[in-house]
Design an enzyme around this catalytic site. Structure first.
Site, short mmCIF file in Angstrom:
data_model
loop_
_atom_site.label_atom_id
_atom_site.label_comp_id
_atom_site.label_asym_id
_atom_site.label_seq_id
_atom_site.Cartn_x
_atom_site.Cartn_y
_atom_site.Cartn_z
N TYR A 100 0.74 -1.31 -0.13
CA TYR A 100 0.16 0.11 -0.25
C TYR A 100 0.78 1.49 0.37
CZ TYR A 100 -3.09 3.41 2.04
OH TYR A 100 -4.12 4.58 2.37
N PHE B 89 9.82 -0.88 2.88
CA PHE B 89 8.56 -0.95 3.68
C PHE B 89 8.89 -2.24 4.03
CE2 PHE B 89 8.69 2.50 0.59
CZ PHE B 89 7.07 3.86 1.07
N ALA B 90 9.21 -3.69 2.81
CA ALA B 90 9.31 -4.76 2.98
C ALA B 90 8.62 -5.14 4.15
CB ALA B 90 9.93 -5.50 2.21
N THR C 92 6.71 2.95 12.55
CA THR C 92 4.95 3.24 12.89
C THR C 92 5.04 3.77 13.96
OG1 THR C 92 3.46 2.04 13.76
CG2 THR C 92 5.27 0.96 13.91
N TYR D 197 3.61 -6.82 16.40
CA TYR D 197 3.86 -5.68 15.14
C TYR D 197 5.55 -4.35 15.77
CZ TYR D 197 3.11 -2.26 11.88
OH TYR D 197 3.67 -0.91 10.81
N PHE E 211 1.56 7.62 11.40
CA PHE E 211 0.39 7.82 12.08
C PHE E 211 -0.37 6.86 11.36
CE2 PHE E 211 0.77 8.95 16.58
CZ PHE E 211 2.08 9.36 16.82
N ASN E 212 -1.56 7.06 11.01
CA ASN E 212 -2.88 6.86 10.51
C ASN E 212 -3.09 6.51 9.00
OD1 ASN E 212 -3.48 5.59 13.58
ND2 ASN E 212 -5.08 4.67 12.22
N PHE F 232 -15.18 -0.63 17.59
CA PHE F 232 -14.40 -1.27 18.95
C PHE F 232 -14.19 -0.02 20.49
CE2 PHE F 232 -11.93 -3.87 15.30
CZ PHE F 232 -12.93 -4.63 15.20
N1 UDP Z 1 -11.68 0.71 14.22
C1 UDP Z 1 -12.60 0.17 14.20
N2 UDP Z 1 -13.94 -1.01 13.86
C2 UDP Z 1 -13.20 -1.15 13.03
C3 UDP Z 1 -11.89 -0.99 12.51
C4 UDP Z 1 -10.11 -0.02 13.29
O1 UDP Z 1 -13.49 1.08 15.64
O2 UDP Z 1 -13.35 -2.23 12.45
C5 UDP Z 1 -10.79 1.90 15.11
C6 UDP Z 1 -9.98 1.07 16.04
O3 UDP Z 1 -10.29 0.54 17.27
C7 UDP Z 1 -8.65 2.40 15.76
C8 UDP Z 1 -9.33 3.43 14.87
O4 UDP Z 1 -10.69 2.69 14.24
O5 UDP Z 1 -9.31 3.41 17.34
C9 UDP Z 1 -7.82 2.55 13.94
O6 UDP Z 1 -8.39 1.67 13.66
P1 UDP Z 1 -7.04 0.66 12.65
O7 UDP Z 1 -7.46 -0.47 12.38
O8 UDP Z 1 -7.68 1.13 11.34
O9 UDP Z 1 -5.69 1.27 12.65
P2 UDP Z 1 -4.65 1.49 13.80
O10 UDP Z 1 -4.99 2.73 14.78
O11 UDP Z 1 -4.74 0.27 14.79
O12 UDP Z 1 -3.45 1.75 13.43
#
Ligand code: UDP
Length: 328
Positions: free
Chosen positions: A11, A72-73, A116, A140, A168-169, A207
Site C-alpha cells: 500500500y 517497506f517490506a 510506525t 508488530y 500514524f494512520n 471497537f
Molecule cells: N476500528 C474500529 N473498527 C474497525 C477497525 C478499526 O472501531 O473495524 C478502530 C480501532 O479501534 C482504532 C481506529 O479504528 O481506534 C483505527 O484503527 P485501524 O486498525 O485503522 O488503525 P490502527 O490505529 O490500529 O493503526
C-alpha cells in the site's frame, strides 16, 4: 543510479514508487508479492523474491547501481502479530538484517525506513514527539522498534545512514485513481467503512465507545498516503545531502474519532453506513496524535491533504472504481 524499494507492491510502498517515478528517479522494486500486488507497481523494475533469500538479494544489488534503499517490506497486522510473533520476528527483523548485510556488502549507505507510531505503545502524552518513551504494546510495534535499533547499530558500526519515519494512520489513495489500499484481510477503519458503503459489509464495528474521549471512541491521526510518500523522497534527499541519521513522526497533527470517520464517510459517500458498538480491541490506546514538527522543520515536509474529508474522498474514489481491489 537507482533507488531500491523493498515492499514496493504494498500500500504505502506502491505510492512511494509512484512518487519516485514522478520525480524521474530510476526505481528497482523487491517484493515477494505475498501481500503486495503486481498491478500496484506503476513502473520501475520488479524483482519478485524475498529479502531473506541471500543469493536473490545479492543479485539485485549486483545488477543495479543502487544509491539508496527505501524499506517497506514487512508484515504489518497488529492482531496477526499477537497470534504469530515468530512470523513477525522472522520476516520483519531477520528480513531487515539480511537487507542491511547486503547493503553493507554492496557499499550502499542510505536507508529510509518505514516505521510506525506503534513503536510508542500507550503514549505518555499527546501529541507524541520523537523523544517520547517507546514501549510497544504489540509484537508488530516491537519488531519495528527492533528494526529501527538494528539499523542504528549498522550506522554506528558501518556508517549506514538512516531516516526512520514513524507513520500514524495512513489512509487515502493516489490522485490518479490507479493505486489504493487493498489488504487481505482488511483490518483498517477507513477501507472497512467504505466497504460498508459499497454494500460489501452490513455494518462497521466500532471497537469501544467508553474511552476517555469526547464521543467515547478512539482518536487517531489520519495522514494521506501520498503525503507519506512525499516524506520518503524528502528523507532520501536529506541522506543524499550527507545529513545525519534521524527519526521523524509523520501525522497530520489532527485527531479524529472513529465516529467522526464514520460521519465524514457518510457525507462523502452519501450512504448511511450502519455502525454497531462492540467491545474494545485489545491494545488500542485511546488517543494517538503525532507531533510532526520535526519532520516539518528538518525535512520541509507539509502534509498537503490533511483534511479528513479529502483523505476519505480519495479513498472512496479508489474503492468505488475498484470495489474488489486489484485484479488478481
Ligand atoms: N476500528 C474500529 N473498527 C474497525 C477497525 C478499526 O472501531 O473495524 C478502530 C480501532 O479501534 C482504532 C481506529 O479504528 O481506534 C483505527 O484503527 P485501524 O486498525 O485503522 O488503525 P490502527 O490505529 O490500529 O493503526
Amino acid at each position: 543510479m537507482a533507488v531500491l524499494v523493498t515492499g514496493g507492491a504494498g500500500y504505502i510502498g506502491s505510492h512511494a514508487v509512484a512518487a519516485l517515478l514522478e520525480q524521474g528517479e530510476q526505481v528497482v522494486i523487491v517484493d515477494n508479492l505475498y501481500q503486495g500486488h503486481r498491478n500496484a507497481i506503476l513502473g520501475g523494475k520488479l524483482y519478485e523474491g524475498d529479502l531473506r533469500d541471500a543469493d536473490f538479494l545479492a543479485k539485485v544489488f549486483q545488477e543495479n547501481d543502487i544509491d539508496g534503499v527505501i524499506h517497506f517490506a514487512a508484515n504489518s497486522l497488529v492482531g496477526e502479530s499477537m497470534k504469530d510473533p515468530g512470523k513477525y520476528y522472522h520476516n520483519n527483523v531477520y528480513g531487515t538484517l539480511c537487507l542491511l548485510e547486503q547493503m553493507q556488502k554492496a557499499g550502499v549507505s542510505r536507508i529510509v525506513f518505514s516505521s510506525t507510531a506503534a513503536t510508542y505503545g500507550e503514549p505518555e502524552r499527546v501529541p507524541i514527539d520523537e523523544f517520547d518513551r517507546t514501549l510497544p504494546t504489540n509484537t508488530y510495534g516491537e519488531t519495528k522498534l527492533a528494526m529501527e535499533k538494528m539499523i542504528r547499530w549498522f550506522d554506528v558500526a558501518h556508517g549506514i545512514k538512516f531516516v526512520s519515519l514513524r507513520y500514524f494512520n495512513a489512509a487515502g489513495a493516489h490522485e490518479s485513481g490507479k493505486i489504493g489500499e487493498d489488504h487481505s484481510p482488511e483490518t483498517h477503519l477507513v477501507p472497512l467503512v467504505l466497504q460498508v458503503a459499497l454494500g460489501q459489509r452490513e455494518h462497521i464495528s466500532v471497537f469501544g465507545d467508553d474511552y476517555d474521549t469526547e464521543d467515547g471512541t478512539c482518536i487517531r491521526d489520519y495522514v494521506h498516503v501520498s503525503d507519506l510518500a512525499d516524506a520518503h523522497i524528502l528523507a532520501l534527499g536529506r541522506l543524499r545531502k550527507g545529513e545525519d541519521s534521524a527519526i521523524y513522526n509523520l501525522g497530520s497533527g489532527n485527531g479524529y474519532s472513529v465516529k467522526q470517520v464514520i460521519d465524514v464517510s457518510r457525507k462523502v459517500t452519501g450512504h448511511s453506513i450502519p455502525a454497531a458498538i462492540e467491545p474494545r480491541r485489545a491494545g488500542d490506546p485511546a488517543v494517538l496524535i503525532a507531533s510532526s514538527d520535526r519532520a516539518r522543520k528538518e525535512l520541509g515536509w507539509t502534509p498537503r491533504r490533511d483534511k479528513l474529508e479529502d483523505i476519505v474522498t480519495s479513498a472512496w474514489n479508489w474503492h468505488r472504481e475498484n470495489p474488489t481491489g486489484y485484479a488478481k
